[in-house]
Each structure stands twice: as structure tokens, then as C-alpha cells.
Enzyme design. Sequence first.
Site, mmCIF file in Angstrom:
data_model
loop_
_atom_site.group_PDB
_atom_site.id
_atom_site.type_symbol
_atom_site.label_atom_id
_atom_site.label_comp_id
_atom_site.label_asym_id
_atom_site.label_seq_id
_atom_site.Cartn_x
_atom_site.Cartn_y
_atom_site.Cartn_z
ATOM 1 N N GLY A 218 0.830 -1.210 0.000
ATOM 2 C CA GLY A 218 0.000 0.000 0.000
ATOM 3 C C GLY A 218 0.858 1.250 0.000
ATOM 4 O O GLY A 218 2.045 1.204 -0.326
ATOM 5 N N ASN A 219 0.253 2.374 0.361
ATOM 6 C CA ASN A 219 0.990 3.637 0.443
ATOM 7 C C ASN A 219 0.426 4.491 1.573
ATOM 8 O O ASN A 219 -0.511 4.079 2.270
ATOM 9 C CB ASN A 219 0.950 4.383 -0.899
ATOM 10 N N HIS A 220 0.987 5.674 1.731
ATOM 11 C CA HIS A 220 0.655 6.519 2.885
ATOM 12 C C HIS A 220 -0.506 7.488 2.641
ATOM 13 O O HIS A 220 -0.730 8.378 3.463
ATOM 14 C CB HIS A 220 1.888 7.334 3.309
ATOM 15 N N SER A 221 -1.228 7.361 1.566
ATOM 16 C CA SER A 221 -2.314 8.304 1.281
ATOM 17 C C SER A 221 -3.375 8.272 2.381
ATOM 18 O O SER A 221 -3.847 7.204 2.780
ATOM 19 C CB SER A 221 -2.964 7.974 -0.068
ATOM 20 N N ALA A 286 -4.627 7.446 -4.633
ATOM 21 C CA ALA A 286 -3.246 6.989 -4.864
ATOM 22 C C ALA A 286 -3.302 5.472 -5.075
ATOM 23 O O ALA A 286 -3.098 4.680 -4.153
ATOM 24 C CB ALA A 286 -2.367 7.341 -3.677
#
Length: 406
Positions: A218-221, A286
Site C-alpha cells: 500500500g501507500n501513505h495516502s 493513490a
Amino acid sequence: MSVLSGKKILLGVSGGIAAYKTASLVRLFVKAGADVRVVMTPASKDFITPLTLATLSKNPVHSSFFADENSDEKTDAEGQWTNHVELGLWADFMLIAPATANTLSKMATGNCDNLLIAVYLSAKCPVYFAPAMDLDMYKHESTISNLAALQSFGNKMIPAESGELASGLSGEGRMAEPENIISFIERDLKGQLPLNGKKFLVTAGPTYEAIDPVRFVGNHSSGKMGFDIARCAAKYGASVTLVTGPTHLNVSDSAIKVIKVVSAAQMLESCLEYFENADVVVAAAAVADYRPTDPASEKIKKKDLIFTISLEKTVDILMTMGSRKTHQQLIGFALETENEIENAKLKISKKNLDLIVLNSLRDLGAGFGKPTNKVTFIDKDFNIDPQPLKSKEEVAQDIIKKIMTL
């Protein structure tokens, strides 16, 4: 969020039995987030007290041109003048409810013998009025003439409803119920908004691509930018479908339909379901560029010093929508760390975008997890419009206003 939120509302109450309903009316306005001030005729105080409406509105109630020691309007300085002009200029709109036959006649002819009529004649804002009287009075030629005159002045009538009347008769003439008055005004105000009738599709947040049942790529969005865009579009009158990946954020606006997804594949499926009927698509999510090729069905045990995951590309949601675009305005986001302008221009051409919102991680205060953002707008003709650092709420406003100029 109601279209009434933040509105300054001046409620005029005249002397009819329906005045008792104004307690509910004030409460509904306040619950919707409006600031309400009440002006009463002397006769209306026989049906509901100023104290009741002052308590519910959290503002003093005005009923005379000045307050003295015998007045219901107690002020720090007795004899203080009530500035009817100031009240008329303060409001975003004025509502007179109930509007009795007597008050309607005075409004139509300018017979200014009380504070309410003085405020009405001084008002520079839109004026709504809700007639309330007995059946025969409502149907009388003089009342019909006054109603027509008031509407010809630009005032907006909230029609009386049919039902049991105070006289015991049944028919047309009773004031519209508070909920119906609220709905009438909300519909009218929303119809004046620049995005009324437009359908927005907005994506927000990250996507999580499963490695096994407990781990993911995943990502930090945070999703905040997309949520703020959805709220702002709804504020301007749009009907919004918000497709969001995993996030802690929530929205309660009835104009926003929230669809929660987890993976890029789920987001693509939801976007394509609503894309055809959308007027504007803002892809603020994102989305993960890669996903594990073969997610494990059971939790992977920790046993090896080196653990390798095979990844494959996810479907490019924005490019897919760009290839299917017919009438839609398509707005994308670009988060870059180098060659920002050139990379953003390539995305515009490659993905058939009308506008791209460029972020650079090299800009202080911009990027994931921050309350602020610094963006540059680039349209399909490659016009470049850099913006200063702002809160994400302000950036959302700028994005919606930019969309309205396209």
C-alpha cells in the site's frame, strides 16, 4: 452537509396561530448549521414567546424599534434602537412565516407600521414567505392580488397546504409544515448553485493489494484530498459518487454517495460502473501501481531471512477511463519527485486528461499525510498555473473552481 449550513437567516414571524410552528422551524435551521435571527410582530407574541425563539436561535429576538424598560427586548442600554436596515443587510435570505393576510397586505403596499415590515422593506436579500390563514381568506380576491404582487416583486412564495384549519374548516390555507419549508428553500438554493445537476465521480485514498490475509502492499495516502474535493463539489450543488480506498475518514453529506473498496481492481470496477453517467471525474486516489502476482490464501509464516514477492502491474484506472471518455471532464493527479512538469504533460497526453493537478514531494508542506498541499494546474493545452501552499480544503476549492472554468 445542508446547503443551509453557514447561511444567515432572518425569520419574520407574524401574528397567526401557525406561529407556534416557528419553534420547530428555528430548530431545523439551527440543526442544519444556519445562524438565525428572529423578528416578531407585536401580535405574534400572543402565540409564541420571544424567549422560546431566542433560546432556540441562540440570538436576541427583535419585536420593536427600540427597547425600553417595558419592552420584551432587554438590552444593556434601555432605549437602544433596533437597526432594521442593519438586520436587512445582514441576512443571506429572509423568511416570513407565518405570513398572515394582514402582513401580506402590508408587504404588498408598504404599510410600514411595525419592525418586521421595516426590515422587509430594507432587505437586500432574497425573501421567502409562507402564507397562513383561513380558507376563505386565502381565496379572497384581495389576498390573491397581494400574493401576485409580492411574487412580481421577486419574492418567493412557499404555497400554503391543505388540511384542518384553526376555524374547524378543512382546506387550503394552513402554513406549510416546517420540514416542507426547509425542503422548499433547500431545493431553491441548490438550484442556484453553479454545479447543480452535475454528476461528479471522485476517487480517494490508497488501495491495498493483498500479500496474504494479513499483509498488503500500500501507500501513505490519507484520502483527505479526495474527501475535501467531494465535499466541495457537493457544496457547489453537484451530486457526488466518492469511491474510496481504506481510510479513517467519513462524510455525512446526503449529496455524496460513498463506495468503499480495498484493491485497485475493486476501485476500477466501481469507477467503470459510474463513469458513463458522470460529467466530471476527479481521480485523486493513490492507486497501487503493482500488486502481488499470487497472494497467499493463508498467513505466510516467518521463516526465511529473505522473502521475495513477485509483483505485476495493476490496471491503470485513469488511462482506462481516458480511453472511454466521451463527454466527461477527466482530472488526474501527478505526484512527482523529478522532471515534474514534463512528466505531468506526458500523463495528460497519454491518459487523455483535461487537467492534471501536479504535486512535487520536493515542495515543503506537500505530499501524503499533511494538512496542506502545494499544487500546479496544467490543462490539456499545457497552460501552467502554479499555486501557493494552502490547506487541502482551500486546494479543493481551487480545483473545483478550476474545473468550472474548463
